[in-house]
Design an enzyme around this catalytic site. Structure first.
Site, PDB file in Angstrom:
ATOM      1  N   GLY A 119       0.798  -0.790   0.216  1.00 12.02           N
ATOM      2  CA  GLY A 119      -0.097  -0.265  -0.117  1.00 12.02           C
ATOM      3  C   GLY A 119       0.956   1.280   0.345  1.00 12.02           C
ATOM      4  O   GLY A 119       2.198   1.441   0.151  1.00 12.02           O
ATOM      5  N   TYR A 120       0.310   2.084   0.006  1.00 11.95           N
ATOM      6  CA  TYR A 120       1.068   3.993  -0.197  1.00 11.95           C
ATOM      7  C   TYR A 120       2.205   4.372   1.121  1.00 11.95           C
ATOM      8  O   TYR A 120       3.065   4.167   0.626  1.00 11.95           O
ATOM      9  CB  TYR A 120       0.007   4.421   0.151  1.00 11.95           C
ATOM     10  CG  TYR A 120      -0.653   5.021  -1.640  1.00 11.95           C
ATOM     11  CD1 TYR A 120      -0.472   4.805  -2.897  1.00 11.95           C
ATOM     12  CD2 TYR A 120      -1.639   5.463  -1.783  1.00 11.95           C
ATOM     13  CE1 TYR A 120      -0.529   3.822  -4.171  1.00 11.95           C
ATOM     14  CE2 TYR A 120      -2.439   5.141  -2.893  1.00 11.95           C
ATOM     15  CZ  TYR A 120      -1.718   4.906  -3.880  1.00 11.95           C
ATOM     16  OH  TYR A 120      -2.469   5.282  -5.148  1.00 11.95           O
ATOM     17  N   CYS A 174      -3.575  10.344  10.295  1.00 14.73           N
ATOM     18  CA  CYS A 174      -2.913  12.301   9.778  1.00 14.73           C
ATOM     19  C   CYS A 174      -3.970  13.093  10.330  1.00 14.73           C
ATOM     20  O   CYS A 174      -2.644  13.626  11.414  1.00 14.73           O
ATOM     21  CB  CYS A 174      -2.880  11.240   8.172  1.00 14.73           C
ATOM     22  SG  CYS A 174      -4.217  12.024   7.601  1.00 14.73           S
TER      23      CYS A 174
END
Length: 341
Positions: free
Chosen positions: A11-12, A147
């Protein structure tokens, strides 16, 4: 040398962990784990790593034992698999939401499901060095915040700790498309995302609970998807408990973050970037925080910005590992970002 694995390395966030750990002087990446891509080259999925590694993805059952495992897994998967992975590594650093909230009832409210491992919640230290540095030293279970939650907590905490906020705080979050992950559906198609500013959570965003938990404030939070690929920004409007002047606000932030290696106070009167801007933080582990005072209305606007994949995830996780191991905190995550971009 610490042997590290990454569950969800395709994934990222997993890709950012690969990038950072491959350049870390005290870490050897030995297990980039992916169920769907086992046997395929890591640089075939993360092309920015070409020439840096010959590693291939490892199936979960074939992953070797490690000193530390980063769990870049979808929500609800970590709590279902944590006991299994605990037997494969001494240190687990979770980047999902599964162990961020301390109250299972709050988890149920925001994630719409029962927490299946509530007995383990107390074992996890919150992976936010600016608030939990002492607890991270020697910690074997770490949960990295979301985040936008990280940006909001760091923007608001100095004001909350100083007792300057009275009443409900409104947090407006903006997030780039990478925040949805590499497996996102139609919402992240270029035809749908380009040129759009989509309010996908007008209120009650999941990170709301994390911000309230960390600051003790009454928080309401919404979120908008913007066209940027990377970056998260929060604009927090808070009613003041007492009359203050701008120099006092600046002093409060400096006292809180003056010695922090990855928090910068950005509240300038001139220039293009007078307040925190995620674009200039791309690839870096910095979180910029700033403020604007509306003395007439008795309100302060606190702003936070970061790269959602780095300080909002992978970089913050490595910062926690550095602290846990007693290494210099900036090790492997010194990159300052790019400008222009």
């Amino acid at each position: 040398m610490v042997r590290a694995g990454i569950v969800g390395a395709n994934g990222y966030i997993g890709g950012e962990l690969c990038r950072i750990l491959l350049g870390h002087p005290h870490v050897e990446l030995v297990a980039p784990v992916s169920r769907s891509l086992a046997g395929k080259r890591v640089d075939g999925v993360h092309p920015n790593l070409r020439g840096l590694t010959d590693l291939t993805f490892t199936a979960p059952d074939d992953a070797p034992d490690c000193d530390v495992l980063f769990l870049a897994t979808p929500h609800r998967e970590t709590m279902a698999m944590v006991s299994r992975w605990a037997g494969r590594a001494g240190v687990l650093i979770d980047l999902s939401a599964d162990f961020r909230l301390r109250d299972p009832a709050v988890y149920r409210r925001y994630y719409g499901a029962e927490h299946t491992a509530p007995e383990l919640l107390a074992e996890f230290v919150t992976g936010l060095p600016e608030r939990h540095r002492k607890e991270l030293v020697g910690a074997d279970r770490i949960s990295v915040p979301g985040c936008m939650a990280t940006a909001a907590i760091l923007a608001l905490y100095p004001l909350a700790a100083a007792g300057l906020i009275a009443g409900r705080v409104s947090v407006d979050g903006r997030i780039g498309s990478s925040g949805s992950g590499s497996g996102a559906g139609p919402m992240n198609l270029h035809a749908e995302r380009s040129g759009a500013m989509r309010v996908f959570a007008p209120l009650g965003h999941r990170h709301e609970a994390e911000v309230a938990q960390a600051t003790g404030l009454d928080v309401t939070m919404g979120a908008t998807g913007v066209e940027a690929v990377r970056g998260a920004q929060v604009v927090c409007r808070a009613p003041l408990a007492t009359e203050v002047r701008e120099p006092e606000l600046r002093r409060v932030y400096r006292e809180c973050y003056g010695d922090e290696p990855f928090v910068r106070i950005v509240a300038q009167r001139r220039g293009l970037y007078r307040l925190p801007e995620p674009k200039i933080l791309s690839g870096s582990n910095f979180c910029d925080v700033g403020f604007a005072l509306d003395a007439e209305r008795g309100e302060v606007v606190a702003v936070g910005a970061l790269d959602n994949l780095v300080k909002g995830a992978a970089g913050n996780a490595v910062q926690c590992l550095n602290i846990r191991q007693g290494w210099p905190e900036r090790l492997g995550i010194e990159f300052p970002g790019l400008h222009p971009l």
